[in-house]
Design a protein around this motif. Structure first.
Motif, PDB file in Angstrom:
ATOM      1  N   ALA A   1      38.704 -52.754  14.805  1.00  0.00           N
ATOM      2  CA  ALA A   1      37.582 -52.179  15.555  1.00  0.00           C
ATOM      3  C   ALA A   1      37.017 -50.999  14.776  1.00  0.00           C
ATOM      4  N   PHE A   2      35.804 -50.585  15.148  1.00  0.00           N
ATOM      5  CA  PHE A   2      35.241 -49.370  14.562  1.00  0.00           C
ATOM      6  C   PHE A   2      34.202 -48.786  15.514  1.00  0.00           C
ATOM      7  N   CYS A   3      33.887 -47.522  15.292  1.00  0.00           N
ATOM      8  CA  CYS A   3      32.815 -46.831  16.013  1.00  0.00           C
ATOM      9  C   CYS A   3      31.983 -46.097  14.976  1.00  0.00           C
ATOM     10  N   ALA A   4      30.723 -46.496  14.819  1.00  0.00           N
ATOM     11  CA  ALA A   4      29.826 -45.935  13.809  1.00  0.00           C
ATOM     12  C   ALA A   4      28.712 -45.147  14.495  1.00  0.00           C
ATOM     13  N   THR A   5      28.421 -43.959  13.973  1.00  0.00           N
ATOM     14  CA  THR A   5      27.418 -43.085  14.578  1.00  0.00           C
ATOM     15  C   THR A   5      26.446 -42.587  13.519  1.00  0.00           C
TER      16      THR A   5
ATOM     17  N   LYS B   1      36.573 -54.250  24.230  1.00  0.00           N
ATOM     18  CA  LYS B   1      35.686 -53.369  25.002  1.00  0.00           C
ATOM     19  C   LYS B   1      36.414 -52.688  26.165  1.00  0.00           C
ATOM     20  N   PRO B   2      37.333 -53.370  26.872  1.00  0.00           N
ATOM     21  CA  PRO B   2      38.098 -52.634  27.893  1.00  0.00           C
ATOM     22  C   PRO B   2      38.950 -51.515  27.292  1.00  0.00           C
ATOM     23  N   VAL B   3      39.400 -51.697  26.055  1.00  0.00           N
ATOM     24  CA  VAL B   3      40.202 -50.659  25.402  1.00  0.00           C
ATOM     25  C   VAL B   3      39.314 -49.495  24.986  1.00  0.00           C
ATOM     26  N   HIS B   4      38.178 -49.790  24.377  1.00  0.00           N
ATOM     27  CA  HIS B   4      37.225 -48.732  24.040  1.00  0.00           C
ATOM     28  C   HIS B   4      36.818 -47.953  25.291  1.00  0.00           C
TER      29      HIS B   4
ATOM     30  N   GLY C   1      37.544 -43.863  26.402  1.00  0.00           N
ATOM     31  CA  GLY C   1      36.418 -42.936  26.496  1.00  0.00           C
ATOM     32  C   GLY C   1      35.325 -43.096  25.467  1.00  0.00           C
ATOM     33  N   TYR C   2      35.296 -44.197  24.732  1.00  0.00           N
ATOM     34  CA  TYR C   2      34.324 -44.342  23.662  1.00  0.00           C
ATOM     35  C   TYR C   2      32.900 -44.577  24.162  1.00  0.00           C
ATOM     36  N   TYR C   3      32.734 -45.042  25.382  1.00  0.00           N
ATOM     37  CA  TYR C   3      31.387 -45.284  25.896  1.00  0.00           C
ATOM     38  C   TYR C   3      30.851 -44.099  26.679  1.00  0.00           C
ATOM     39  N   ASP C   4      31.659 -43.073  26.842  1.00  0.00           N
ATOM     40  CA  ASP C   4      31.190 -41.876  27.537  1.00  0.00           C
ATOM     41  C   ASP C   4      30.080 -41.226  26.700  1.00  0.00           C
ATOM     42  N   GLY C   5      29.043 -40.805  27.360  1.00  0.00           N
ATOM     43  CA  GLY C   5      27.957 -40.123  26.664  1.00  0.00           C
ATOM     44  C   GLY C   5      26.828 -41.027  26.214  1.00  0.00           C
TER      45      GLY C   5
END
Length: 553
Positions: free
Chosen positions: A94-98, A185-188, A192-196
């Motif tokens: 997985a990754f989170c890119a901003t 997605k349930p883990v993200h 708290g990755y979808y907060d904000g």
């Protein structure tokens, strides 16, 4: 939660004008200068993006094992100036890119890239596994290769336009592995990755004849819960008094404890027989099984020590999921006692039901109307005809369903959904995109994938032909490229039309009773410290002294 929704124009506009020649600039008067910039960038780069799609399609890695696919996205995103957290929420693939251009809305989206075991298919109109693979290897079915590329290209195009036109805001692009298990997605969400997020876009290819090229309205995806049951026979010697084994007490001469094979067989058969007693016969729900491990004792006269069975359920409500898994837990407890085993149950995933957002559906579909439906050319049709011929079906002049190249307004698609569901059911099938919907207003965009007309004589197509078209550029590129157009223009609307974004957020607050944490808000179903189930014996390629092998045959 209101189901009536907002008004929506039902007239589909004509296709936008085509460019006079490849590479020539094109003016689209219905779009802003920034949106035209994004669309022009996509036009200029479609050939390159097509090769990118071929790369992901060629990796064809299954759930939780998408190492090459996720790394490819991470590398490209970093090249484009995104800050990337690799292995987000403890998930290796997985990754989170901003990327940010200053203060402004935060818009989220994602790529998926997992393939499905047992669906290996070469990108040709004949049935054959990919070169160098077994037929049991994975292949892209939905296809997630094109799903991810459509979203990725749309976000890149929006970024290019934001840079060129000084539009401020933040893009957050996620890598979401194991969608076929509704895994990441349930883990993200739990971490708290979808907060904000201020808004999110979810895109998926579609092949339902009555729901082509549009957006979900009220009926959204259902909860999906999955749990794995492990049985272990650690003390087989206590099953019977070994002195009963004769003059020479020996494990081969005494009665063998039933052990873990009996446990998993009993779990499978008894739960299957009890299926009709678990829930009322109403609505649409499914319960499926997978046995990753059975026995671990080869053929010797030893008690099988270890086995596992996974249950995965799609159901319209959380309460239905709770009911079924309480029965499965009870079955496991009694079966363990019968077979001289211990047992434990571990969650693989737990998703919520989807939350609609009419305001974003309207905004997105308006852009789709301006752009027009995707169009497939002669090369795609010839591929389809050859596939029909190889099925013994007379090739058709127009092999694709008519609705593939038209738009379906969201309310029209909703009416089609309602015809097949009971009045109380507003969640159907399953997809873990639903996790986004509880943290920000989210639109579910769908674009038609190549879908063949039925044979008038009633002969069925093999799934392999659908999968083959997923890897043929002429067949699949119109789908992901149209999605990229819609996604890029919609992101730019979200960034610049604050009134439209506020309408979506106000609807989100109304549906949740005040936003995240509101009176009608549903929290993540997994705990905040949940560890993703990456260490189980999921199907994958492994290296052995005999060379690479597919681990599940």
């Amino acid at each position: 939660m209101t189901r009536s929704g907002h008004s929506l124009a039902r007239t589909v506009t004509a296709h936008c004008a085509l460019r006079a020649e490849p590479g020539a600039p094109m003016t689209r008067s219905d779009f802003s200068a920034a949106q035209n910039h994004a669309l022009d960038w996509l036009d200029a780069n479609r050939a390159l993006i097509s090769t990118w799609h071929q790369t992901i399609w060629s990796f064809h890695e299954p759930s939780w094992r998408e190492y090459c696919s996720s790394q490819w996205y991470v590398d490209r995103l970093r090249e484009e100036g995104f800050e990337v957290e690799q292995g987000s929420a403890g998930m290796p693939t997985a990754f989170c890119a901003t990327w940010s251009n200053g203060d402004g809305p935060v818009v989220g989206g994602y790529a998926e890239y997992d393939a499905v075991p047992g669906q290996s298919q070469v990108a040709e109109p004949r049935r054959a596994p990919r070169p160098g693979t077994t037929k049991h290897a994975a292949g892209h079915t939905d296809p997630h290769s094109a799903l991810g590329m459509g979203a990725f290209a749309g976000f890149l195009a929006a970024k290019k336009a934001m840079e060129a036109h000084g539009i401020t805001g933040t893009l957050r692009f996620f890598g979401e592995p194991a969608e076929k298990m509704c895994g990441s997605k349930p883990v993200h969400a739990a971490h708290g990755y979808y907060d904000g997020l201020d808004a999110a876009i979810s895109f998926h290819p579609h092949s339902f004849n009555a729901l082509t090229n549009g957006c979900f309205w009220d009926t959204t995806s259902a909860p999906y819960w999955s749990r794995i049951y492990t049985f272990e026979c650690d003390t087989p010697e206590t099953w019977l008094d070994q002195s009963r084994g004769g003059a020479v007490a020996h494990a081969h001469a005494t009665a063998r404890a039933p052990g873990a094979i009996d446990a998993v067989c009993l779990m499978y058969t008894n739960s299957k027989m009890m299926k009709e007693s678990m829930l009322p016969h109403t609505g649409t729900w499914t319960l499926n099984e997978f046995i990753p491990v059975a026995g671990q004792a080869t053929a010797d006269n030893l008690a099988p020590a270890y086995s596992q069975i996974q249950y995965s359920m799609r159901a319209p409500t959380l309460e239905m999921c709770e009911t079924v898994f309480s029965v499965l837990d009870r079955n496991a407890e009694h079966i363990a006692a019968m077979t001289h085993c211990t047992w434990r149950a571990d969650w693989i995933t737990k998703t919520r039901a989807g939350l609609p957002n009419h305001a974003l559906a309207e905004l997105t579909f308006r852009n789709f109307e301006k752009l027009g439906a995707p169009v497939w050319g002669d090369a795609a049709k010839q591929f389809a005809r050859e596939g029909q011929r190889n099925h013994g079906i007379e090739p058709m002049d127009e092999p694709f369903i008519d609705n593939m190249m038209r738009l379906t307004p969201p309310q029209e698609a909703e009416a089609a959904f309602r015809q097949q569901l009971p009045a109380w059911q507003f969640n159907y099938a399953a997809d873990d995109y639903v996790e986004y919907t509880w943290h920000a207003p989210t639109v579910r965009l769908y674009v038609a994938r190549p879908t063949l007309k039925p044979d008038p004589a009633g002969k069925r197509y093999g799934e392999w032909l659908r999968h083959a078209m997923n890897g043929d550029p002429a067949c699949i590129d119109p789908m992901w490229s149209k999605a990229a157009d819609v996604i890029s223009t919609t992101i730019l609307d979200m960034m610049t039309d604050r009134a439209a974004l506020e309408r979506a957020q106000q609807e989100f607050r109304e549906r949740t009773g005040g936003g995240v944490g509101g009176s009608r808000w549903v929290q993540p179903q997994l705990p905040s410290d949940f560890q993703a189930p990456v260490d189980y014996r999921w199907p994958e390629w492994i290296d052995t002294p005999r060379g690479p092998e597919w681990s599940v045959r």
